[in-house]
Design a protein around this motif. Sequence first.
Motif, PDB file in Angstrom:
ATOM      1  N   LEU A  81       0.819  -1.209   0.000  1.00 28.86           N
ATOM      2  CA  LEU A  81       0.000   0.000   0.000  1.00 28.86           C
ATOM      3  C   LEU A  81       0.855   1.261   0.000  1.00 28.86           C
ATOM      4  O   LEU A  81       0.531   2.234  -0.689  1.00 28.86           O
ATOM      5  CB  LEU A  81      -0.967  -0.028   1.184  1.00 28.86           C
ATOM      6  CG  LEU A  81      -2.096  -1.034   0.976  1.00 28.86           C
ATOM      7  CD1 LEU A  81      -2.759  -1.388   2.283  1.00 28.86           C
ATOM      8  CD2 LEU A  81      -3.110  -0.502  -0.018  1.00 28.86           C
ATOM      9  N   LEU A  82       1.944   1.272   0.748  1.00 23.99           N
ATOM     10  CA  LEU A  82       2.835   2.441   0.725  1.00 23.99           C
ATOM     11  C   LEU A  82       3.438   2.637  -0.663  1.00 23.99           C
ATOM     12  O   LEU A  82       3.573   3.769  -1.133  1.00 23.99           O
ATOM     13  CB  LEU A  82       3.926   2.306   1.792  1.00 23.99           C
ATOM     14  CG  LEU A  82       3.466   2.486   3.236  1.00 23.99           C
ATOM     15  CD1 LEU A  82       4.593   2.165   4.203  1.00 23.99           C
ATOM     16  CD2 LEU A  82       2.938   3.894   3.474  1.00 23.99           C
ATOM     17  N   THR A  83       3.777   1.543  -1.317  1.00 20.48           N
ATOM     18  CA  THR A  83       4.321   1.622  -2.676  1.00 20.48           C
ATOM     19  C   THR A  83       3.278   2.176  -3.639  1.00 20.48           C
ATOM     20  O   THR A  83       3.577   3.034  -4.476  1.00 20.48           O
ATOM     21  CB  THR A  83       4.799   0.231  -3.137  1.00 20.48           C
ATOM     22  OG1 THR A  83       5.783  -0.230  -2.220  1.00 20.48           O
ATOM     23  CG2 THR A  83       5.366   0.280  -4.532  1.00 20.48           C
ATOM     24  N   ARG A  84       2.054   1.707  -3.506  1.00 20.79           N
ATOM     25  CA  ARG A  84       0.977   2.193  -4.372  1.00 20.79           C
ATOM     26  C   ARG A  84       0.707   3.682  -4.135  1.00 20.79           C
ATOM     27  O   ARG A  84       0.464   4.433  -5.070  1.00 20.79           O
ATOM     28  CB  ARG A  84      -0.295   1.380  -4.150  1.00 20.79           C
ATOM     29  CG  ARG A  84      -0.196   0.009  -4.777  1.00 20.79           C
ATOM     30  CD  ARG A  84      -1.431  -0.813  -4.469  1.00 20.79           C
ATOM     31  NE  ARG A  84      -1.360  -2.054  -5.206  1.00 20.79           N
ATOM     32  CZ  ARG A  84      -2.208  -2.393  -6.161  1.00 20.79           C
ATOM     33  NH1 ARG A  84      -3.209  -1.622  -6.473  1.00 20.79           N
ATOM     34  NH2 ARG A  84      -2.052  -3.526  -6.799  1.00 20.79           N
ATOM     35  N   PRO A 108      -7.710   0.641   3.225  1.00 21.71           N
ATOM     36  CA  PRO A 108      -6.870  -0.544   3.425  1.00 21.71           C
ATOM     37  C   PRO A 108      -5.541  -0.221   4.112  1.00 21.71           C
ATOM     38  O   PRO A 108      -5.049  -1.009   4.916  1.00 21.71           O
ATOM     39  CB  PRO A 108      -6.652  -1.068   2.006  1.00 21.71           C
ATOM     40  CG  PRO A 108      -7.851  -0.601   1.250  1.00 21.71           C
ATOM     41  CD  PRO A 108      -8.172   0.753   1.847  1.00 21.71           C
ATOM     42  N   ALA A 109      -4.972   0.941   3.822  1.00 23.06           N
ATOM     43  CA  ALA A 109      -3.711   1.323   4.476  1.00 23.06           C
ATOM     44  C   ALA A 109      -3.915   1.464   5.983  1.00 23.06           C
ATOM     45  O   ALA A 109      -3.105   0.980   6.779  1.00 23.06           O
ATOM     46  CB  ALA A 109      -3.184   2.629   3.887  1.00 23.06           C
ATOM     47  N   MET A 110      -5.006   2.100   6.368  1.00 21.28           N
ATOM     48  CA  MET A 110      -5.295   2.269   7.793  1.00 21.28           C
ATOM     49  C   MET A 110      -5.545   0.920   8.447  1.00 21.28           C
ATOM     50  O   MET A 110      -5.131   0.688   9.579  1.00 21.28           O
ATOM     51  CB  MET A 110      -6.482   3.209   7.977  1.00 21.28           C
ATOM     52  CG  MET A 110      -6.167   4.641   7.538  1.00 21.28           C
ATOM     53  SD  MET A 110      -7.618   5.702   7.439  1.00 21.28           S
ATOM     54  CE  MET A 110      -8.079   5.801   9.140  1.00 21.28           C
ATOM     55  N   GLU A 111      -6.200   0.008   7.726  1.00 25.65           N
ATOM     56  CA  GLU A 111      -6.480  -1.323   8.261  1.00 25.65           C
ATOM     57  C   GLU A 111      -5.200  -2.127   8.501  1.00 25.65           C
ATOM     58  O   GLU A 111      -5.162  -2.985   9.379  1.00 25.65           O
ATOM     59  CB  GLU A 111      -7.411  -2.087   7.329  1.00 25.65           C
ATOM     60  CG  GLU A 111      -8.826  -1.548   7.329  1.00 25.65           C
ATOM     61  CD  GLU A 111      -9.701  -2.179   6.266  1.00 25.65           C
ATOM     62  OE1 GLU A 111      -9.300  -3.205   5.665  1.00 25.65           O
ATOM     63  OE2 GLU A 111     -10.797  -1.644   6.035  1.00 25.65           O
ATOM     64  N   THR A 112      -4.151  -1.863   7.718  1.00 24.47           N
ATOM     65  CA  THR A 112      -2.888  -2.575   7.923  1.00 24.47           C
ATOM     66  C   THR A 112      -2.033  -1.916   9.004  1.00 24.47           C
ATOM     67  O   THR A 112      -0.962  -2.417   9.324  1.00 24.47           O
ATOM     68  CB  THR A 112      -2.051  -2.665   6.627  1.00 24.47           C
ATOM     69  OG1 THR A 112      -1.643  -1.357   6.237  1.00 24.47           O
ATOM     70  CG2 THR A 112      -2.808  -3.366   5.518  1.00 24.47           C
ATOM     71  N   LEU A 136       2.802   7.794   5.998  1.00 23.70           N
ATOM     72  CA  LEU A 136       2.403   8.421   4.732  1.00 23.70           C
ATOM     73  C   LEU A 136       3.271   9.645   4.455  1.00 23.70           C
ATOM     74  O   LEU A 136       3.718   9.852   3.322  1.00 23.70           O
ATOM     75  CB  LEU A 136       0.928   8.819   4.761  1.00 23.70           C
ATOM     76  CG  LEU A 136      -0.084   7.693   4.708  1.00 23.70           C
ATOM     77  CD1 LEU A 136      -1.494   8.228   4.905  1.00 23.70           C
ATOM     78  CD2 LEU A 136       0.026   6.928   3.396  1.00 23.70           C
ATOM     79  N   GLN A 137       3.505  10.443   5.491  1.00 22.90           N
ATOM     80  CA  GLN A 137       4.373  11.610   5.334  1.00 22.90           C
ATOM     81  C   GLN A 137       5.788  11.194   4.962  1.00 22.90           C
ATOM     82  O   GLN A 137       6.428  11.822   4.109  1.00 22.90           O
ATOM     83  CB  GLN A 137       4.378  12.448   6.609  1.00 22.90           C
ATOM     84  CG  GLN A 137       3.061  13.149   6.862  1.00 22.90           C
ATOM     85  CD  GLN A 137       3.040  13.867   8.196  1.00 22.90           C
ATOM     86  OE1 GLN A 137       4.010  13.869   8.951  1.00 22.90           O
ATOM     87  NE2 GLN A 137       1.905  14.488   8.502  1.00 22.90           N
TER      88      GLN A 137
END
Length: 108
Positions: A32-35, A55-59, A66-67
């Motif tokens: 997700l970070l890559t996306r 989904p990022a928050m769920e992981t 994110l920053q």
Amino acid sequence: MATASETPVLDTLAAMTVDSIERCGLAPDMLLLTRIAALAASDAPPISYMAHIGPAMETGITSAQLQDVLVAIAPIVGTARVMTAAGNITAALGIAIAVAEAEIEEQG
């Protein structure tokens, strides 16, 4: 021939996403970070982030992570894209919060 659908574009995007996830060996948070980094690099609109923020928050991905992603890609993609991405992520979060609040109101 493909089956007719009322949402062929969304169906195609969903199928592409599932295929990508199945073929990728990255951990869910790294994927997700890559996306999100790719979205920033491609100057994606807020709606594109919507599919990834939940989904990022769920992981367990944090706003600090994110920053960090935006800081890491800034020298490569440039200031304008990073600032636009930050604004678009903020807009996506605002939309997600509004949708969640509306769902809560409907239930209660």
